[in-house]
Design a protein around this motif. Structure first.
Motif, PDB file in Angstrom:
ATOM      1  N   GLY A 116      43.239  48.590   5.590  1.00 46.84           N
ATOM      2  CA  GLY A 116      43.795  47.239   5.453  1.00 46.84           C
ATOM      3  C   GLY A 116      43.133  46.279   6.412  1.00 46.84           C
ATOM      4  O   GLY A 116      42.321  46.672   7.250  1.00 46.84           O
ATOM      5  N   PRO A 117      43.464  44.995   6.306  1.00 48.16           N
ATOM      6  CA  PRO A 117      42.848  44.005   7.193  1.00 48.16           C
ATOM      7  C   PRO A 117      43.297  44.151   8.646  1.00 48.16           C
ATOM      8  O   PRO A 117      44.406  44.602   8.914  1.00 48.16           O
ATOM      9  CB  PRO A 117      43.318  42.663   6.605  1.00 48.16           C
ATOM     10  N   ARG A 118      42.397  43.789   9.549  1.00 49.04           N
ATOM     11  CA  ARG A 118      42.680  43.758  10.994  1.00 49.04           C
ATOM     12  C   ARG A 118      42.071  42.469  11.524  1.00 49.04           C
ATOM     13  O   ARG A 118      41.098  41.970  10.960  1.00 49.04           O
ATOM     14  CB  ARG A 118      42.026  44.953  11.686  1.00 49.04           C
ATOM     15  N   TYR A 119      42.636  41.954  12.587  1.00 51.07           N
ATOM     16  CA  TYR A 119      42.184  40.639  13.023  1.00 51.07           C
ATOM     17  C   TYR A 119      41.888  40.592  14.514  1.00 51.07           C
ATOM     18  O   TYR A 119      42.500  41.305  15.305  1.00 51.07           O
ATOM     19  CB  TYR A 119      43.247  39.587  12.716  1.00 51.07           C
ATOM     20  N   LEU A 120      40.916  39.739  14.856  1.00 49.81           N
ATOM     21  CA  LEU A 120      40.691  39.381  16.245  1.00 49.81           C
ATOM     22  C   LEU A 120      40.986  37.883  16.345  1.00 49.81           C
ATOM     23  O   LEU A 120      40.425  37.089  15.583  1.00 49.81           O
ATOM     24  CB  LEU A 120      39.240  39.658  16.648  1.00 49.81           C
ATOM     25  N   ALA A 121      41.911  37.523  17.223  1.00 47.32           N
ATOM     26  CA  ALA A 121      42.192  36.109  17.431  1.00 47.32           C
ATOM     27  C   ALA A 121      41.666  35.733  18.803  1.00 47.32           C
ATOM     28  O   ALA A 121      41.970  36.395  19.795  1.00 47.32           O
ATOM     29  CB  ALA A 121      43.686  35.848  17.341  1.00 47.32           C
ATOM     30  N   CYS A 122      40.798  34.721  18.851  1.00 48.87           N
ATOM     31  CA  CYS A 122      40.220  34.314  20.123  1.00 48.87           C
ATOM     32  C   CYS A 122      40.949  33.089  20.614  1.00 48.87           C
ATOM     33  O   CYS A 122      41.066  32.092  19.904  1.00 48.87           O
ATOM     34  CB  CYS A 122      38.743  34.009  19.963  1.00 48.87           C
ATOM     35  N   ASN A 123      41.475  33.188  21.830  1.00 49.03           N
ATOM     36  CA  ASN A 123      42.362  32.159  22.340  1.00 49.03           C
ATOM     37  C   ASN A 123      41.583  31.101  23.116  1.00 49.03           C
ATOM     38  O   ASN A 123      41.213  31.299  24.258  1.00 49.03           O
ATOM     39  CB  ASN A 123      43.421  32.812  23.220  1.00 49.03           C
ATOM     40  N   GLY A 124      41.339  29.966  22.465  1.00 47.69           N
ATOM     41  CA  GLY A 124      40.694  28.844  23.144  1.00 47.69           C
ATOM     42  C   GLY A 124      41.631  27.663  23.199  1.00 47.69           C
ATOM     43  O   GLY A 124      41.215  26.519  23.092  1.00 47.69           O
ATOM     44  N   ASP A 125      42.935  27.952  23.337  1.00 46.27           N
ATOM     45  CA  ASP A 125      43.911  26.866  23.316  1.00 46.27           C
ATOM     46  C   ASP A 125      43.940  26.136  24.652  1.00 46.27           C
ATOM     47  O   ASP A 125      44.288  24.968  24.720  1.00 46.27           O
ATOM     48  CB  ASP A 125      45.301  27.404  22.977  1.00 46.27           C
ATOM     49  N   GLU A 126      43.603  26.825  25.686  1.00 43.30           N
ATOM     50  CA  GLU A 126      43.530  26.327  27.070  1.00 43.30           C
ATOM     51  C   GLU A 126      44.255  25.004  27.298  1.00 43.30           C
ATOM     52  O   GLU A 126      43.690  23.924  27.310  1.00 43.30           O
ATOM     53  CB  GLU A 126      42.043  26.352  27.475  1.00 43.30           C
ATOM     54  N   SER A 127      45.564  25.105  27.463  1.00 44.83           N
ATOM     55  CA  SER A 127      46.339  23.879  27.677  1.00 44.83           C
ATOM     56  C   SER A 127      47.061  23.861  29.004  1.00 44.83           C
ATOM     57  O   SER A 127      47.832  22.964  29.278  1.00 44.83           O
ATOM     58  CB  SER A 127      47.374  23.701  26.579  1.00 44.83           C
ATOM     59  N   LEU A 166      48.878  39.380  13.215  1.00 43.80           N
ATOM     60  CA  LEU A 166      48.744  38.382  12.163  1.00 43.80           C
ATOM     61  C   LEU A 166      49.101  38.996  10.818  1.00 43.80           C
ATOM     62  O   LEU A 166      48.593  40.047  10.451  1.00 43.80           O
ATOM     63  CB  LEU A 166      47.299  37.868  12.128  1.00 43.80           C
ATOM     64  N   TRP A 167      49.955  38.353  10.088  1.00 40.06           N
ATOM     65  CA  TRP A 167      50.413  38.810   8.775  1.00 40.06           C
ATOM     66  C   TRP A 167      50.834  40.287   8.805  1.00 40.06           C
ATOM     67  O   TRP A 167      50.591  41.035   7.862  1.00 40.06           O
ATOM     68  CB  TRP A 167      49.332  38.568   7.712  1.00 40.06           C
ATOM     69  N   GLY A 168      51.422  40.682   9.938  1.00 42.20           N
ATOM     70  CA  GLY A 168      51.931  42.041  10.047  1.00 42.20           C
ATOM     71  C   GLY A 168      50.872  43.113  10.201  1.00 42.20           C
ATOM     72  O   GLY A 168      51.165  44.303  10.076  1.00 42.20           O
ATOM     73  N   ARG A 169      49.629  42.699  10.475  1.00 45.08           N
ATOM     74  CA  ARG A 169      48.537  43.667  10.584  1.00 45.08           C
ATOM     75  C   ARG A 169      48.057  43.771  12.039  1.00 45.08           C
ATOM     76  O   ARG A 169      48.248  42.856  12.830  1.00 45.08           O
ATOM     77  CB  ARG A 169      47.379  43.235   9.689  1.00 45.08           C
ATOM     78  N   PRO A 170      47.394  44.900  12.383  1.00 42.83           N
ATOM     79  CA  PRO A 170      46.911  45.064  13.753  1.00 42.83           C
ATOM     80  C   PRO A 170      46.006  43.902  14.188  1.00 42.83           C
ATOM     81  O   PRO A 170      45.114  43.506  13.457  1.00 42.83           O
ATOM     82  CB  PRO A 170      46.115  46.372  13.691  1.00 42.83           C
ATOM     83  N   THR A 171      46.296  43.364  15.359  1.00 37.00           N
ATOM     84  CA  THR A 171      45.577  42.178  15.829  1.00 37.00           C
ATOM     85  C   THR A 171      45.371  42.293  17.331  1.00 37.00           C
ATOM     86  O   THR A 171      46.228  42.797  18.048  1.00 37.00           O
ATOM     87  CB  THR A 171      46.403  40.907  15.533  1.00 37.00           C
ATOM     88  N   THR A 172      44.202  41.828  17.791  1.00 35.52           N
ATOM     89  CA  THR A 172      43.983  41.722  19.225  1.00 35.52           C
ATOM     90  C   THR A 172      43.709  40.269  19.552  1.00 35.52           C
ATOM     91  O   THR A 172      43.031  39.575  18.792  1.00 35.52           O
ATOM     92  CB  THR A 172      42.783  42.598  19.658  1.00 35.52           C
ATOM     93  N   ILE A 173      44.271  39.810  20.653  1.00 33.91           N
ATOM     94  CA  ILE A 173      44.044  38.437  21.077  1.00 33.91           C
ATOM     95  C   ILE A 173      43.315  38.475  22.417  1.00 33.91           C
ATOM     96  O   ILE A 173      43.780  39.121  23.360  1.00 33.91           O
ATOM     97  CB  ILE A 173      45.366  37.655  21.206  1.00 33.91           C
ATOM     98  N   ASN A 174      42.159  37.823  22.472  1.00 31.33           N
ATOM     99  CA  ASN A 174      41.389  37.770  23.713  1.00 31.33           C
ATOM    100  C   ASN A 174      41.060  36.325  24.059  1.00 31.33           C
ATOM    101  O   ASN A 174      40.888  35.495  23.170  1.00 31.33           O
ATOM    102  CB  ASN A 174      40.079  38.547  23.575  1.00 31.33           C
ATOM    103  N   ASN A 175      40.941  36.084  25.359  1.00 37.84           N
ATOM    104  CA  ASN A 175      40.535  34.765  25.811  1.00 37.84           C
ATOM    105  C   ASN A 175      39.029  34.555  25.540  1.00 37.84           C
ATOM    106  O   ASN A 175      38.256  35.501  25.482  1.00 37.84           O
ATOM    107  CB  ASN A 175      40.828  34.647  27.311  1.00 37.84           C
TER     108      ASN A 175
END
Lengths: 429, 579
Positions: free
Chosen positions: A81-92, A207-216
C-alpha cells in the motif's frame, strides 16, 4: 571540547554561486549520494541506508531532536500500500528562519536527502509542506523539483534502479500549529489543522491512515552529507551526542543578525559575541532564548560555558529546539517580552484542547494586566498555576510551548515581575 | 480473563474497550464532554483525566512483580491520561478522582478553564437543568473563578438553519456537532471556524444547516450553544415530565421520550435503543409533538342535517349500536389502520367478528423514495406490520377506492387513520353510506364522516406497535385525558414531578385535557350497550388475548417490551385470524 569554528567551512549551504541551479549543484558533487545509494557497485539496500543514518545520529532539527534514522526504522515493512514522507518546512516558531535558507540557496541538497529517505523507507510519495508566507521559496522549490524530474532524479525508475518516487509541494495557510507533525498531516489531507491523538503514531497510521514519516527540511538536507562521507565523519562534527552542522538563526539585540552555519556544541557566548558581533552599544545581555520562542529563556549572566547541544542546554535549563537564538538586552523588561510571546501562543492555539485554548488566553490577559501596571503579587502565583494547569495536559505540545516561556521567565526574572506588581496602588476602601 | 483495577476494585473484562466507557458501564462516574459512544474520539475536552498505570509482570514467571511490602509494582504513565481514548489492558491500574487527589485537581482545573470564556448565563439558558457542564461543575468544579478579565465575545443568536440556533459564546468546542454531521448524518454541514478561544462551529458561508437530522446536534451539545428554534424558551427542563414512547410518524419505530407539561407535549427527544435508532432521530419525528396537542377531536361529533355538531358519548354509542342493528353483517366495511396500535386494531377486528363481519381491510401508507440510509423508511405508518400480523387484508389505494364506492356496503368503520386523504374517491360515492371514523385529530376523513369518535393518541394510551423490522415496542401514557388521572394511573410516567411535585405545581393541571377514550374501550362500552360478550378491562387484557391467539406473538408482554427495549418478532406469512 574545543570546536575550531573559526576555520569551519559551511557544508549545508556552501558559499557557491547559483547553487540552487541543478547544473551547478551537480558540478559541485550534487546527487552523488543518490547515485551511490541507487546504482553501481556501491548500491545500498534500504536497511543499509537506515542503519547508516541511524549510526550518524542526525538529531531532528525541527525541535524535538530525535535521531532521524531511528525514526525511519519505526516504519513497518512495506505491504504494497501507499506510504508517505512528509517534509516539514512550516517553520513558524518565532525566532526560527533557517529552512528558508535551504529553499533559497541549496534546495537540491534537501531534495536529494528526501529521495534517499524515501528510498530507505520504501516510500513512493513525498510531500513538502511549506508555510504559505514563503510564497517565493515555494515557487523556487517548484522549479528545483521540476529540474530534478527532468534530470531523472524524481519520477519513475530513478537512475534505472527500479525505484520510483514523486515529490509535491504543499502550501500552508498561516497556522503555527500546522508545523506540529500530526496537524501537518491533517492539513495535508485537507482537514482542519488539529493535532491528532497519539497513539496511533504516524509510522503506524499517518497520512490517510497509512505509514508516514515526518522530517524537518534541515534534517533531510543533512542526509546526503552522511551518505557521501559516512556516519563516522558526520559524528566527528561538533558535539559528540548531538553531531553535525547546524543553521543557527540569530536574532534580537545583536549587531549582525542572520543565519550562520556552524557545528553543534558552539558556545552561546561565541555565537552572540563573535559570530553575531555582540550586543549593540555594548549593552549587557539580559536573556537568551536558545531555540525558538517555546524554549525556556536563559539568563544573560548564566551563559558561561553553555553550548548549543541538547545535553549542555538541558543542564542549563533549556532546549536546543530549532537553534533560533534570540538575544535580549538589558533595556528590555521581561514582562513585556513574556507577554509578547504569550500573545503569540494565544493567537496560534488551535483551540482543540481546553487547557491550551483557554489557558493561553488567560496567560496573555494576566501578563497584560501586570504589564499595564495593574498587577498584584497574587497574579504571579496565578501565572504559575495556569502553567501547571496546561503543562502535559493536551494532545500536542503547544500547551507546554506556551507555558514554559512564562514559567521560566517567572523563575529566572522574577524581579521584573515583582517590580511591576509592587507598583500597583490600591484604594483601601 | 483479563483484569483491570479501578480505584482499588478489581474488574474482569473480555472485550478491550476504552477505559471511560468501561467505567460508565460499571456504574461509576467520570466527568466528560466531548466523548460520545456513537461518535469518534477526539479527546479534546481533557475532562476525563485519570491516572493510569500497568502492573509489572515478571517476564520469566509471568507473575506480577511485588515490592517489599507485597504490593504489586506499578509502572505509572508519566502524564495524566484521558480515559476516553485509553485502551484497556490486562493488569492496568486506574485511579479516578475517587482515589487520586491529582486527578481531582486536574478535573477541577479543566472545568475552571472551560468556564473562563463561558458566559454563565444559566438562568436564561435553555440547557440549564440538563446541562452536562452545569452538572459537572457542581460535582467536580472549582468553587469560583479567578478569571478577572474580559471574556471572549462571539456571535450569538445565529440561526444556523430552520431548526437550530447557535450561541457561540456558550460553545466549549467539544466538536460533537461537527462529528455528528461528518460521521452520522454525513452532510458535513458544520465545521469549526477560527482559532484558539475564538473558535466555534458554524456552516460554510451562505449554507443553511438543513440537515434532516440537525436537531440531534442540539441533544448532544453538552452546553446551550445549539438550541432548538422551536422549543427555545418554551419550557424549563424541570417543569416537564419525561415519558418513554415510540415515534408514530414513521415505520422505523424510533424510541423517543415525550416531554410534557400541563398535558401538552412540549418536545420529543430520541431515547437510546441500539437495535433501532441508536441515540438519534429524524427532525421530522420531533415536529410530531403538535399532533398530540393541536387540532384534536374532543367529544364525539355527529352529522345532523349535513352539519357536524358535538354530541355526547351516550348519543354516539346509541347511534353506533342502532346503525349496526339496521344493517346486515355483509353490508359493513371495516377498515383497520397502520397508524393505530395493535391493541386497538385487534379489538376492532375482534368486536366485529362477534357480529359476523370477518374481513378487515387496510391500506399501508408507503411513499417510495421517502426513506434514507439512516432512520427514515418509506413507510409513514408505525404499525403496518401489526395489521399484517392480525391478518388484515392489505389493499392499495386504488382498490380501497373501489371498496369504498361499492354500493353493497351500507356502513363503513374507519379506525384512527386519515384514509380519505390517501384514497382518491368522490364524495358522492360516500353519500349512500354511513361513515363512522375513530380519530385522534381532525382530518379529511373526519370532515366527511357521519360520526366521529375521538380516541386517544399514542401520547395518552398504552399501545404496541410493530415496526418495519418486525420489532414490537410499546407506548406509555404521557398526558392525561378527561378520564385518566396521573396520580392514579401507575403506568403513567414517574418523572421528578410525579415523585416530588406538590399540588401547587402546574403540572397537575386540568388544562388541555382531551375528551377522548381508547378505541378498545369505546368498543367495550358500545358492546355493553348491545349485550356483546366483550369484556376487556385494560390494554393488558387485549394484548394477552392477542398473544394467546397469534403464535408469532407468543410470550410477548409489556414487561418484556420494557425490559428488553422491544422484542424482535418473526412474522411468517400471517394467516387470517378467526376468533
Amino acid at each position: 571540547m574545543n570546536i575550531d569554528w573559526k576555520n569551519y567551512k559551511p557544508i549545508l549551504i556552501p558559499a557557491i554561486k547559483d547553487l540552487h541551479k541543478i547544473d551547478v549543484y551537480e558540478k559541485n558533487g550534487g546527487y552523488k549520494a543518490l547515485k551511490k545509494v541507487l546504482s553501481g557497485k556501491s548500491k545500498m539496500t534500504p536497511e543499509e541506508v537506515v542503519n547508516e543514518v541511524k549510526d550518524a545520529n542526525i538529531r531532528g532539527r525541527g525541535g524535538a531532536g530525535f535521531n532521524a534514522g531511528l525514526k525511519w526504522s519505526f516504519m513497518p515493512k512495506p505491504d504494497g500500500g501507499p506510504r508517505y514522507l512528509a517534509c516539514n518546512g512550516d517553520e513558524s516558531e518565532p525566532g526560527t528562519f533557517k529552512d528558508r535558507k535551504i529553499f533559497e540557496y541549496n534546495p537540491h541538497s534537501f531534495i536529494e536527502g528526501a529521495i534517499i529517505a524515501a528510498y530507505a523507507m520504501q516510500i513512493q510519495t513525498i510531500y513538502v509542506y511549506i508555510r504559505g508566507e514563503y510564497r517565493d521559496f515555494i515557487d523556487m522549490m517548484d522549479v528545483a523539483i521540476s529540474d530534478a524530474y527532468k534530470k531523472g532524479y524524481l519520477g519513475k525508475d530513478i537512475l534505472k534502479s527500479g525505484f520510483s518516487v514523486d515529490m509535491y509541494t504543499h502550501m500552508g495557510a498561516g497556522a503555527y500549529i500546522c508545523g506540529e507533525e500530526s496537524s501537518l498531516m491533517n492539513s495535508l489531507e485537507g482537514k482542519r489543522g488539529y493535532p491528532r491523538v497519539k497513539p496511533p503514531f504516524p509510522a503506524q497510521k499517518g497520512l490517510w491512515g497509512r505509514p508516514t514519516t515526518i522530517n524537518n527540511i534541515e534534517t533531510l538536507a543533512n542526509v546526503p552529507l552522511v551518505i557521501n562521507n559516512g556516519a563516522k565523519w558526520f559524528k566527528g562534527i561538533g558535539a559528540e551526542t548531538h553531531p553535525g552542522p547546524v543553521l543557527y538563526g540569530i536574532s534580537g539585540h545583536v549587531n549582525r543578525p542572520g543565519v550562520y552555519e556552524y557545528p553543534t556544541g558552539m558556545l552561546l557566548t561565541d555565537l552572540i559575541n563573535e559570530v553575531a558581533g555582540g550586543v549593540p552599544g555594548g549593552k549587557k545581555v539580559k536573556a537568551v532564548v536558545p531555540g525558538g520562542s517555546s524554549t525556556p529563556p536563559l539568563r544573560g549572566d548564566s551563559l558561561d560555558g553553555v553550548r548549543m547541544d541538547a545535553d549542555s542546554l538541558r543542564e542549563a535549563g533549556s532546549m536546543m529546539g530549532t537553534a533560533g537564538i534570540c538575544v535580549v538586552d538589558e533595556t528590555v523588561d521581561m514582562v513585556d517580552f513574556t507577554w509578547r510571546i504569550s500573545g503569540f501562543y494565544h493567537h496560534e492555539s488551535c483551540g482543540q484542547c481546553t487547557p491550551c485554548r483557554d489557558g493561553t488566553g488567560w496567560l496573555e490577559k494576566t501578563l497584560d494586566k501586570i504589564r499595564r501596571g495593574d498587577g498584584e503579587m497574587r497574579d504571579i502565583d496565578l501565572l504559575y498555576e495556569i502553567c501547571t494547569k496546561m503543562e502535559g495536559r493536551t494532545i500536542c505540545a503547544l500547551a507546554d510551548a506556551a507555558a514554559w516561556p512564562v514559567r521560566y521567565a517567572l523563575d529566572r526574572f522574577r524581579e521584573d515581575f515583582e517590580a511591576r506588581c509592587k507598583k500597583t496602588v490600591y484604594a483601601l476602601a | 480473563m483479563a483484569e483491570i483495577i479501578i480505584d482499588d476494585k478489581k474488574f474482569e473484562f473480555e472485550e478491550v474497550g476504552k477505559v471511560l466507557q468501561f467505567i460508565l458501564d460499571n456504574g461509576m462516574d467520570l466527568p466528560f464532554f466531548c466523548y460520545h459512544p456513537s461518535l469518534s474520539i477526539p479527546a479534546n475536552c481533557r475532562q476525563c483525566f485519570i491516572e493510569a498505570g500497568q502492573m509489572v509482570k515478571d517476564r520469566e514467571s509471568g507473575e506480577y512483580e511485588l515490592d517489599e511490602d507485597g504490593n504489586p509494582v506499578i509502572r505509572w504513565f508519566p502524564k495524566l491520561m484521558t480515559a476516553c481514548s485509553l485502551d484497556m489492558a490486562d493488569g492496568m491500574v486506574i485511579k479516578t478522582h475517587v482515589t487520586s487527589e491529582k486527578v481531582k485537581v486536574a478535573q477541577a482545573d479543566t472545568l475552571e478553564l472551560i468556564l473562563i470564556n463561558h458566559p454563565l448565563d444559566c438562568p436564561i439558558c435553555d440547557q440549564a437543568g440538563e446541562c452536562p457542564l452545569q452538572i459537572q461543575t457542581y460535582k467536580y468544579g472549582p468553587e469560583g473563578s479567578r478569571f478577572e478579565h474580559k471574556k471572549v465575545h462571539k456571535p450569538k443568536r445565529i440561526q444556523l438553519g430552520p431548526r437550530v440556533i447557535l450561541d457561540a459564546e456558550r460553545c466549549i468546542n467539544c466538536t460533537r456537532c461537527v462529528r455528528f454531521t461528518d460521521e452520522v448524518s454525513k452532510t458535513h454541514q458544520l465545521s469549526i471556524v477560527s482559532r484558539g478561544d475564538k473558535n466555534y462551529p458554524i456552516t460554510a458561508e451562505g449554507q443553511v444547516f438543513d440537515d434532516p437530522y440537525s436537531l440531534n446536534t442540539v441533544d448532544i451539545c453538552p452546553v446551550g450553544a445549539l438550541t432548538s428554534a422551536d422549543f427555545r424558551f418554551k419550557a424549563r427542563v424541570w417543569e416537564m415530565n419525561q415519558t418513554p414512547s415510540i415515534d408514530v410518524t414513521n415505520g422505523k419505530g424510533v424510541n423517543i421520550d415525550l416531554w410534557t407539561r400541563d398535558n401538552l407535549v412540549m418536545r420529543i427527544t430520541p431515547r437510546f435503543n441500539k437495535e433501532v435508532n441508536d441515540h438519534w432521530m429524524p427532525d421530522i419525528g420531533r415536529e410530531a409533538y403538535r399532533l398530540f396537542n393541536e387540532n384534536r377531536v374532543s367529544k364525539p361529533i355527529i352529522k345532523l342535517d349535513g352539519d357536524q355538531v358535538r354530541s355526547s358519548w351516550n348519543n354516539a354509542f346509541m347511534t353506533v349500536s342502532e346503525k349496526i342493528s339496521s344493517v346486515k353483517s355483509d353490508e359493513i366495511l371495516l377498515i383497520g389502520s397502520p397508524y393505530a396500535s395493535l391493541e386497538d386494531n385487534y379489538a376492532f377486528q375482534n368486536w366485529f367478528n362477534r357480529l359476523g363481519v370477518s374481513d378487515v381491510y387496510f391500506t399501508p401508507h408507503i411513499e417510495k423514495g421517502y426513506g434514507d440510509d439512516l432512520l427514515l423508511v418509506d413507510d409513514h405508518a408505525p404499525n403496518t406490520n401489526g395489521c399484517k400480523a392480525l391478518g388484515f387484508k392489505e389493499v392499495d389505494a386504488k382498490k380501497m377506492a373501489k371498496l369504498l364506492s361499492d354500493e353493497s356496503y351500507k356502513a363503513v368503520f374507519i379506525l384512527g387513520d386519515d384514509l380519505l386523504s390517501r384514497v382518491d374517491i368522490d364524495d358522492s360515492a360516500l353519500e349512500s353510506k354511513y361513515l363512522v371514523s375513530f380519530a385522534t385529530n381532525h382530518t379529511e376523513t373526519t370532515k366527511k364522516s357521519d360520526l366521529v369518535i375521538p380516541i386517544t393518541s399514542s401520547a395518552e394510551h398504552i399501545g404496541s406497535y410493530i415496526n418495519v423490522d418486525e420489532r414490537i415496542q410499546r407506548t406509555i401514557p404521557a398526558k392525561e385525558t378527561m378520564y385518566t388521572n396521573r396520580k392514579l394511573d401507575l403506568e403513567m410516567s414517574m418523572g421528578r414531578l410525579d415523585h416530588f411535585g406538590t399540588k401547587f405545581d402546574n403540572w397537575v393541571s386540568d388544562k388541555n385535557r382531551v375528551d377522548c377514550i381508547p378505541a378498545w374501550e369505546v368498543l367495550v362500552r358500545i358492546g355493553n350497550e348491545m349485550n356483546l360478550e366483550f369484556n376487556f378491562a385494560s390494554p393488558q387484557d387485549v394484548l394477552e388475548d392477542i398473544t394467546d391467539k397469534i403464535p408469532a406473538l407468543e410470550n410477548v408482554s409489556y414487561d418484556r417490551m420494557d425490559k428488553e427495549n422491544g422484542i424482535a418478532l418473526k412474522l411468517s406469512a400471517p394467516k387470517s385470524v378467526t376468533t
